[in-house]
Structure formats: C-alpha cells, structure tokens
Design an enzyme around this catalytic site. Structure first.
Site, mmCIF file in Angstrom:
data_model
loop_
_atom_site.group_PDB
_atom_site.id
_atom_site.type_symbol
_atom_site.label_atom_id
_atom_site.label_comp_id
_atom_site.label_asym_id
_atom_site.label_seq_id
_atom_site.Cartn_x
_atom_site.Cartn_y
_atom_site.Cartn_z
ATOM 1 N N TYR A 193 0.839 -1.201 0.000
ATOM 2 C CA TYR A 193 0.000 0.000 0.000
ATOM 3 C C TYR A 193 0.869 1.244 0.000
ATOM 4 O O TYR A 193 1.911 1.277 0.656
ATOM 5 C CB TYR A 193 -0.871 0.041 1.260
ATOM 6 C CG TYR A 193 -1.761 -1.158 1.452
ATOM 7 C CD1 TYR A 193 -3.069 -1.157 0.975
ATOM 8 C CD2 TYR A 193 -1.291 -2.297 2.106
ATOM 9 C CE1 TYR A 193 -3.901 -2.268 1.149
ATOM 10 C CE2 TYR A 193 -2.116 -3.410 2.284
ATOM 11 C CZ TYR A 193 -3.411 -3.385 1.808
ATOM 12 O OH TYR A 193 -4.216 -4.476 1.985
ATOM 13 N N HIS A 209 -6.985 0.368 -1.592
ATOM 14 C CA HIS A 209 -6.524 -0.587 -2.604
ATOM 15 C C HIS A 209 -4.991 -0.667 -2.540
ATOM 16 O O HIS A 209 -4.326 0.354 -2.415
ATOM 17 C CB HIS A 209 -6.971 -0.049 -3.967
ATOM 18 C CG HIS A 209 -6.524 -0.875 -5.124
ATOM 19 N ND1 HIS A 209 -7.076 -2.111 -5.410
ATOM 20 C CD2 HIS A 209 -5.571 -0.667 -6.065
ATOM 21 C CE1 HIS A 209 -6.481 -2.614 -6.475
ATOM 22 N NE2 HIS A 209 -5.572 -1.760 -6.898
ATOM 23 N N LYS A 224 -3.025 -4.187 -10.025
ATOM 24 C CA LYS A 224 -1.814 -3.898 -9.278
ATOM 25 C C LYS A 224 -0.616 -4.035 -10.214
ATOM 26 O O LYS A 224 -0.665 -4.775 -11.185
ATOM 27 C CB LYS A 224 -1.650 -4.891 -8.121
ATOM 28 C CG LYS A 224 -2.792 -4.842 -7.125
ATOM 29 C CD LYS A 224 -2.560 -5.797 -5.980
ATOM 30 C CE LYS A 224 -3.847 -6.142 -5.230
ATOM 31 N NZ LYS A 224 -4.648 -5.008 -4.776
#
Lengths: 350, 350
Positions: free
Chosen positions: B287, B298, B329
């Site tokens: 993160y 997210h 990601k």
C-alpha cells in the site's frame, strides 16, 4: 467454572457438561467429566466461560497460550481457525482431520457433521499424498474436505478439495485425413493448406502460421502422430519419425513432456479440448467443446499435470486457484499415475 | 525481385533498395545491394514480394523455412513475432535485442526507434542477468524494453520491463512505544491491548488475534524488534532475543527469511506498507499509505523478492503478472543485491 490442564487436555467437572457442552457443544462428556482439547479450552478462556488451572494455579490467557503452544504443534494455527469457524456460527468438534464442522443448524448428537477441516500453514509444503489421504478419509464417510490455510499474517483461506471426472462433448476427436508435417525446433508445422484448415476447424488443433500453414504444439503433434493424422519428418531429411522417436525428441526440448502428454491424451480422450494454459501459468486451458475455431467459447478448466510425489507450495497453489477462479474457471490438478486422476481445488467461503 | 540466400543473410540487388527498402523498410542498403535478415526475407517471401534462390535454385516457402530454421536459432519464434509486429503496422529493424520497433508513424531514417523487442520462448528460463543486460542496453539509448514471449501454440504475449522506484506516504514508520511480545512457532504475539491497538492502527502492523492481542508476521516482528518497538522473548523463558537471534530463528522456520526481510525493510523505508501477498502467491502486497486499519485502501503493488541469480520461469512469471494486472496492481520484482532494486514487469498491447 474451572478446568484443569492435564497433559494435552483440559478436564472440567460434571457441571460443565450441562453449562458448556449442552449449550454450546465444546468438548466431549466422559464419566461425569467434560474433556476439552487445548484449542476448545483456549476459546472458552478467551470468552471468559472457563478458568484454567495448572497444578492448582490459575493461568492467564497469555500463560495458557504459551503452555498450549508448547504442548500442541501448530496450536496457534488451529486456534485461529477454530475461533474463526466458531465466530461464523458453526459447531466444531475434533476429528480425524483437525476438525469436524457441523452444517448451519446442525449440532453434535443431533445431526452428522458436514466437513472435515484440515489446518495447514502457508509456509509448509503440502504433500499430494497427505492431501489424497485426507480426501479418502473424508470420502469414505461422505464428508466435504476443506483445507484451511493460514498465512503468515493469520488470514485464513478455505479450499474445498474434490475428485473430478471432467468430460466434454467432442464426438469426433480429429478430422479424418493424413498429411505431412515437419518438426522444427520446438513446434510442428503442417504445410498443406486444406489439412491445416481442417485440423484447425475440426478439433481446434494448432494455430495458423498464415492462411496456408498450421503450427502445432509438441503435445498436439504427438497426439496426431500417434493417431496417424500427421506424418512427421525433421528439417534435415525425409525419414519419418514414429511416435516414440517423436516423444524422445520432444522430451529433450521439454523435460516434463511425457507427463504433459499423458494428461493431454487423457483430456482429449475425455472428449475435451485442451490448449496451452501458458497465459494462466498452467499446462492447459480446457474447453468442453469447440464447434468452430472462429467461435471459441469460454474455457471451463485450467489443468496442471503433477506427479504422485508432488508437494504443493501453498503460495503457488493459492495463486493458481485465485487466477483460475478470477476468470471463472475450475482449477484441476491432473495426477499422472497409472490412470490419470483429477482433483478440483476451489476457494470457498465458509 | 530475386534475393540470394548467402550464409545467414538474403542479398537482393540495387532495384530492391527502391522497391522494397524505400517503400516498406525491409533490410539495410549496402553498396548497391539490399541486405535482408532471414526473418525479413521470409516475410517478403510469404508476401510474394521476393523470390529466394539458393545456389541458383528457387526455394518454396516450406524449403526456405526449413533452411532458415537450421541457420538461425529460434528462427520460427522470431518470424512469428516479426510477422505480428509488421501486421500491426510497425516498421521493424534488427537491433541489439532481436528487433528495434518504430513508433506508429515513425520510419527508419526519418525518426528513431521506440522499443527494443527481445524474443523468448516460454519453454526457456530467462535469467535475471540477461533481462537486466537488455534493460541496460535499452536504457542507455532511452528505448522501451519489450519481451515478446511465444508460447507453445505460438501465441505472443508482450511484456514491458522498467526500473521502478516505488515510494509511499507513511510519514511515521511506526508508533512510538515499547511493548513485550512472544515468538511462538512461526509468528509473534503482542499481549498488551493498548500497544496492539496502536501498532495495528498506526502502521497497519499485524492482525488482531482478538480485541486485546495482536499477531505479527516474522518480518513485521523483526522490523519492530530492530527499531526497539517490541521486546521479544520465546515461549520457554524470559531471555530477550536480539535482532540477530530473532533472524536466526526466523530463518530456521522460513529459509528465505533474510531475503524477504531485506525487501520488507526496504519497502517500509520507502514509506510504503507491505503486507503478506499470500493470497496472490507473492511475498507482499504493498500500500502507498494506510491512514487507518479500519479503512484499508486498494494496494498498488505486488512485490516478490528474488536473488541476483534468479531465473524466471516464464509460465510462472506470466501467472504472477496476469494475476497482478487482473486486480489492478503493478507486479514488482525486488532484487536483493547490496541495494534493493525494483523491476516492474507489465503485460502490454503493442
């Protein structure tokens, strides 16, 4: 209510049977006592439903937890999973695997348990043989097998493991023809335009190199050669390779060729259409039926061939299943034994 | 138009410069000849823009293809990628990597190329050292590095490889406190309720065991111990472990602990928040900032630590990147060298 830590059990008196067992099904009554596993007792201690004594001294949660952790391998993991299942509202009893879990609304003594839950750390490889033994134990008594994997931050992922018998709808395994092909470095090329078109359209073999020529993968080439659909030569001369010679060359290029081929042949024989699963990091993606190569349906399975001595690395297994499930496919592990056996592992919510 | 196969080149006469080079940029003009690579010539032969002779005899596509495949390692793969790029409308020239590709609208001699494309078979492991060498070559001349991976059925997946310098926004690396903790089998438990709450809320360390206690992973425990936030004892006595002793025990439980820890520390020092990536099959999910554990944003990256001697298995790499991209990601590979270096590999459409 007081329980006494005795070896790897906590023993509570007669009143515990009424107050703890008959209300919430912790432990097993035996000769006017209630016998609790270390995990059950820890949860009661946490819930302040039980005090625990060791040699006459009362133990705090921290002390009891350290004691239990020394007495019971993977105590923490089992406690984490037990607590999670209890908090989800399930009744849980110890079992052949770590736990037997009752269905919602079900209770020990009133109904039978539904699942065997086997607890495993993500750090420890899971041998296929252990998985199969658990699957057999569960299958013998018609229980669902659940593997609860605890990761390093104590998150739990539940996987259901099942035998699978996948079958498809391809009535014709290959078109009826015979055509020459060449084995190049690590693929096979069919040169004839008509044969190329038929193989691609009727069975979804290979991939067009251009409008006239078709490239086959090594497993496709071997399967079509074994069934006399293609005749294969090398780049160097016109001598035809037989199936064994082809496989020997293929195994030189791809050490696990034999294992992959056996699963490929098994899947084709089950009327399925296996194609490479490279983009998903598995050996095959598998279609139930491909009526036309110009209209490819959704593939239903990813299949990965493994040997009987396989040990699952749980992070790798986790990634494979997560990726399969994210594209709405089932993840099959195809075990190469005398007969190919398929195991379906899926992530489930408890 | 006729080209002559000479060793591993095809040579065409002066008129080819005008008819082939100046219209579509195949080959390189040299002394009134046009010199074509085997791949370029194959594509011209397929397009029927060129006939190819070997020792005075004209070669058909099949014959030429077999010849070229013997002369040039991985000729088929390179041809497949070259053809794909050409058909997507790019001008392509040979380069330090396999190909230099011009941007849309760009042309050899008129503009500079944009990408270096390096062709690789999915079957062959890709050493990190080779990847880094290519990245350096491309970086030196400010080109994009693309790896074109050809799978066994000849599908191509393009990956862009970039250096990455990830940074986050966590101004405070950990809360200011000192609290006792116990190293259990393969995790660390903080027993104090207030400290547990602060560690979880301010820095997103660990996971609550219950309302009072916090479980830390081994890397989290090591990092907090090194920074004097926790004091760690074992289950057996009250002797405090120092950082080195802790790491030694952790390495016993997890052989790659040291490598993972170095990357964990690097990411934390970059003001990022790494947590286990088990569910994605990687070492960490990362993160940029976690302001409160009750509102987790997210995570932007998945990070996997690798050694300098690492060799990428391409199906495994493919799965990792596909899974990362499917959950929006970036996939980082963190190389454990004297300094940790991050490489970002992403699937791209050409």
């Amino acid at each position: 209510m007081i329980g006494k830590l005795k070896e790897d059990r906590v023993v509570a008196g007669k009143e515990a049977i009424e107050e703890i067992y008959e209300t919430s099904y912790y432990g097993r009554p035996k000769n006017d006592n209630l016998i609790l596993t270390l995990v059950e007792a820890a949860h009661l201690l946490y819930r302040e439903k039980l005090e625990i004594e060791k040699e006459g001294e009362s133990l705090g949660f921290e002390e009891y937890f350290k004691n239990a952790s020394l007495l019971n391998p993977y105590f923490e993991l089992k406690y984490i999973v037990y607590k999670d299942l209890r908090e989800r509202g399930f009744y849980v009893q110890p079992g052949v695997a770590d736990f037997r879990v009752y269905p919602r609304g079900g209770k020990p003594g009133k109904s039978s348990s539904r699942s065997y839950v086997y607890v495993h750390s993500e750090r420890v490889a899971l041998p296929l043989s252990v998985l199969l033994k658990n699957l057999e134990s569960a299958g013998n008594v018609r229980k669902q097998l659940i593997i609860a994997v605890v990761d390093e931050e104590s998150d739990i992922t539940y996987y259901e493991v099942q035998e699978s018998d996948p079958t498809g709808n391809m009535e014709q395994l290959y078109p009826s023809l015979q055509t020459p092909a060449t084995m190049l470095e690590d693929r096979v090329i069919v040169w004839d335009g008509e044969a190329s078109g038929k193989l691609y359209e009727n069975g979804f073999y290979g991939k067009p190199l251009d409008q006239k020529r078709l490239q086959l993968s090594l497993v496709e080439g071997a399967f079509l050669l074994k069934n006399n659909i293609i005749e294969v030569t090398t780049r160097k001369d016109d001598n035809k390779l037989n199936f064994d010679e082809f496989c020997k060359r293929a195994a030189h290029i791809e050490p696990l060729f034999q294992r992959k081929y056996r699963v490929y042949e098994d899947l084709r024989t089950r009327k399925l259409v296996p194609k490479t699963g490279f983009k998903f990091g598995t050996h095959f993606r598998v279609y139930s039926e491909v009526k036309s190569a110009s209209k490819i349906p959704h593939s239903e399975y990813l299949a990965h061939s493994i040997g009987t001595q396989h040990e699952f690395s749980l992070p790798v297994m986790s990634r494979a299943i997560r990726l399969a499930n994210s594209v709405r496919k089932k993840m099959l592990f195809a075990i190469e034994a005398d007969e190919i056996r398929h195991i379906d592992i899926t992530r489930v919510k408890m």
